[in-house]
Motif scaffolding. Structure first.
Motif, short mmCIF file in Angstrom:
data_model
loop_
_atom_site.label_atom_id
_atom_site.label_comp_id
_atom_site.label_asym_id
_atom_site.label_seq_id
_atom_site.Cartn_x
_atom_site.Cartn_y
_atom_site.Cartn_z
N MET A 137 0.83 -1.21 0.00
CA MET A 137 0.00 0.00 0.00
C MET A 137 0.87 1.26 0.00
SD MET A 137 -2.97 0.94 2.76
CE MET A 137 -3.79 -0.61 2.40
N ALA A 138 0.62 2.14 -0.95
CA ALA A 138 1.35 3.41 -1.02
C ALA A 138 1.04 4.24 0.22
CB ALA A 138 0.97 4.17 -2.29
N PRO A 139 1.96 5.11 0.64
CA PRO A 139 1.73 5.90 1.85
C PRO A 139 0.56 6.85 1.70
CG PRO A 139 3.68 6.68 0.68
CD PRO A 139 3.25 5.41 0.01
N ASP A 140 -0.12 7.07 2.82
CA ASP A 140 -1.25 7.99 2.86
C ASP A 140 -0.81 9.23 3.62
OD1 ASP A 140 -3.66 9.24 2.89
OD2 ASP A 140 -4.59 7.94 4.37
N GLY A 141 -0.67 10.36 2.92
CA GLY A 141 -0.20 11.58 3.58
C GLY A 141 1.23 11.44 4.03
N ASP A 142 1.45 11.62 5.34
CA ASP A 142 2.80 11.53 5.89
C ASP A 142 3.14 10.12 6.36
OD1 ASP A 142 3.20 14.24 5.49
OD2 ASP A 142 2.37 14.78 7.45
N GLY A 143 2.28 9.18 6.06
CA GLY A 143 2.53 7.81 6.48
C GLY A 143 3.63 7.15 5.68
N ARG A 144 3.78 5.85 5.87
CA ARG A 144 4.81 5.09 5.19
C ARG A 144 4.19 3.92 4.45
NH1 ARG A 144 10.02 4.87 5.22
NH2 ARG A 144 10.25 6.35 6.93
N ALA A 145 4.75 3.59 3.30
CA ALA A 145 4.28 2.44 2.55
C ALA A 145 4.45 1.18 3.41
CB ALA A 145 5.05 2.31 1.24
N GLU A 146 3.54 0.24 3.25
CA GLU A 146 3.63 -0.98 4.05
C GLU A 146 2.84 -2.10 3.39
OE1 GLU A 146 1.77 -0.56 7.83
OE2 GLU A 146 -0.07 0.29 7.02
N TRP A 147 3.17 -3.33 3.78
CA TRP A 147 2.37 -4.48 3.38
C TRP A 147 1.17 -4.57 4.31
CZ3 TRP A 147 2.88 -7.02 -0.98
CH2 TRP A 147 4.12 -7.06 -1.63
N ALA A 148 -0.03 -4.51 3.74
CA ALA A 148 -1.25 -4.60 4.52
C ALA A 148 -1.92 -5.95 4.25
CB ALA A 148 -2.21 -3.47 4.14
N GLU A 149 -2.26 -6.67 5.30
CA GLU A 149 -2.96 -7.95 5.12
C GLU A 149 -4.39 -7.68 4.69
OE1 GLU A 149 -3.81 -12.20 7.40
OE2 GLU A 149 -2.77 -10.57 8.44
N ILE A 150 -4.84 -8.41 3.67
CA ILE A 150 -6.18 -8.21 3.13
C ILE A 150 -6.89 -9.55 2.99
CG2 ILE A 150 -5.62 -6.07 1.89
CD1 ILE A 150 -5.31 -7.73 -0.66
N PRO A 151 -8.24 -9.56 3.01
CA PRO A 151 -8.99 -10.81 2.81
C PRO A 151 -8.79 -11.33 1.38
CG PRO A 151 -10.39 -9.07 3.71
CD PRO A 151 -9.13 -8.42 3.27
N ALA A 152 -9.00 -12.62 1.20
CA ALA A 152 -8.84 -13.24 -0.12
C ALA A 152 -9.77 -12.60 -1.15
CB ALA A 152 -9.11 -14.74 -0.02
N VAL A 153 -10.99 -12.26 -0.75
CA VAL A 153 -11.93 -11.68 -1.70
C VAL A 153 -11.46 -10.30 -2.16
CG1 VAL A 153 -13.41 -10.64 0.07
CG2 VAL A 153 -14.39 -11.27 -2.15
N GLN A 154 -10.81 -9.54 -1.27
CA GLN A 154 -10.29 -8.24 -1.66
C GLN A 154 -9.10 -8.40 -2.61
OE1 GLN A 154 -9.20 -5.65 1.57
NE2 GLN A 154 -8.69 -3.95 0.23
N ALA A 155 -8.29 -9.43 -2.37
CA ALA A 155 -7.17 -9.70 -3.28
C ALA A 155 -7.70 -9.99 -4.68
CB ALA A 155 -6.34 -10.86 -2.76
N ASP A 156 -8.75 -10.80 -4.77
CA ASP A 156 -9.34 -11.09 -6.08
C ASP A 156 -9.89 -9.83 -6.73
OD1 ASP A 156 -8.83 -13.82 -6.24
OD2 ASP A 156 -10.64 -14.36 -5.14
N TYR A 157 -10.56 -9.01 -5.93
CA TYR A 157 -11.17 -7.80 -6.47
C TYR A 157 -10.11 -6.84 -7.01
CZ TYR A 157 -13.93 -3.50 -6.74
OH TYR A 157 -14.53 -2.36 -7.19
N LEU A 158 -9.02 -6.66 -6.27
CA LEU A 158 -7.98 -5.73 -6.68
C LEU A 158 -7.23 -6.20 -7.93
CD1 LEU A 158 -6.53 -4.80 -3.16
CD2 LEU A 158 -7.82 -3.31 -4.70
N LEU A 159 -7.29 -7.49 -8.21
CA LEU A 159 -6.59 -8.03 -9.38
C LEU A 159 -7.48 -8.07 -10.63
CD1 LEU A 159 -4.56 -10.88 -7.64
CD2 LEU A 159 -3.63 -8.82 -8.70
N LEU A 160 -8.73 -7.62 -10.50
CA LEU A 160 -9.60 -7.59 -11.67
C LEU A 160 -9.14 -6.51 -12.65
CD1 LEU A 160 -13.03 -7.83 -9.81
CD2 LEU A 160 -12.06 -9.58 -11.34
N PRO A 161 -9.38 -6.70 -13.95
CA PRO A 161 -9.03 -5.66 -14.92
C PRO A 161 -9.84 -4.40 -14.68
CG PRO A 161 -10.36 -7.37 -15.96
CD PRO A 161 -10.00 -7.88 -14.60
#
Length: 232
Positions: A137-161
């Motif tokens: 996940m790209a940083p939000d504002g002054d935050g830092r990029a990080e690996w965020a754990e996500i549900p399997a269904v969200q992983a599928d959704y994000l990989l859709l064209p």
């Protein structure tokens, strides 16, 4: 500094002489071997044999003391490395990899070691570790990029064209869910989107759905039993 250690016990500065049992200023002994510890030698690590074998000590700007495993692991790392620099630790026994962030070296997490450090080169990447899914996940504002754990269904959704033909269906292999493209967006599909409606003329009909089969019973799609699929 005066010693408050029990006889025979070493602390970072003092020990006990093995012959006499009297307290001994081990920092002074080390200074004879390695030289005085001063501000310009801060964080310097040296090897000494005052403890009866090889010991590692560090100059904390005023005194020599035992060096921790963490300190030894990053010994010699530059203090002004470029942000996001990656470097393997010195000690094979610790098996650590470090990243330079906010002016200091920190060990990578288990996920970062497996998937890589999350930075601009892999933003939006999705990967898995031990059956869990992670999103860089790209940083939000002054935050830092990080690996965020996500549900399997969200992983599928994000990989859709980004786009598809109207009413196109896509199957998400991670979650076992279908997605329907309608009115310019992907939606979670319901079973009727995939196999149609169940009504009296389709009674007993078996249809493939996700990773299994369903059967039409009394106007409702239900999980199919073995006999529904193979017949009597």
């Amino acid at each position: 500094k005066s010693s408050s250690s029990a006889l025979g016990r070493f602390d970072p500065y003092y020990g006990a002489d093995s012959a006499s049992g009297e307290p001994v200023d081990t920092a002074g002994v080390v200074a004879l071997e390695l030289g005085l510890c001063s501000a310009d030698r801060k964080n310097e690590i040296g090897r000494t044999t005052f403890c009866g074998s090889t010991c590692y000590v560090i100059c904390d700007s005023s005194q020599w003391r035992y060096a921790t495993m963490d300190e030894r692991d990053v010994d010699g790392f530059p203090e002004d490395a470029p942000e996001g620099s990656i470097r393997k630790g010195n000690l094979l026994s610790l098996d650590r990899v470090y990243v330079f962030e906010d002016g200091r070296w920190r060990p990578l997490t288990f996920v970062e070691k497996k998937l890589g450090y999350c930075d601009s080169s892999i933003y939006d990447k999705i990967d898995s570790v031990r059956g869990s899914y992670y999103y860089c996940m790209a940083p939000d504002g002054d935050g830092r990029a990080e690996w965020a754990e996500i549900p399997a269904v969200q992983a599928d959704y994000l990989l859709l064209p980004d786009s598809a033909e109207e009413d196109d269906l896509s199957y998400g292999s991670r979650s076992g869910r279908y997605f329907l493209y309608r009115l310019g967006k992907w939606h979670m599909a319901v079973i009727e989107d995939v196999v149609g409606y169940c009504y009296d003329r389709r009674e007993g009909l078996v249809a493939k759905f996700a990773s299994g089969y369903v059967v039409c019973r009394s106007d409702i799609w239900m999980p199919a039993l073995r006999e529904d699929i193979l017949g009597p």
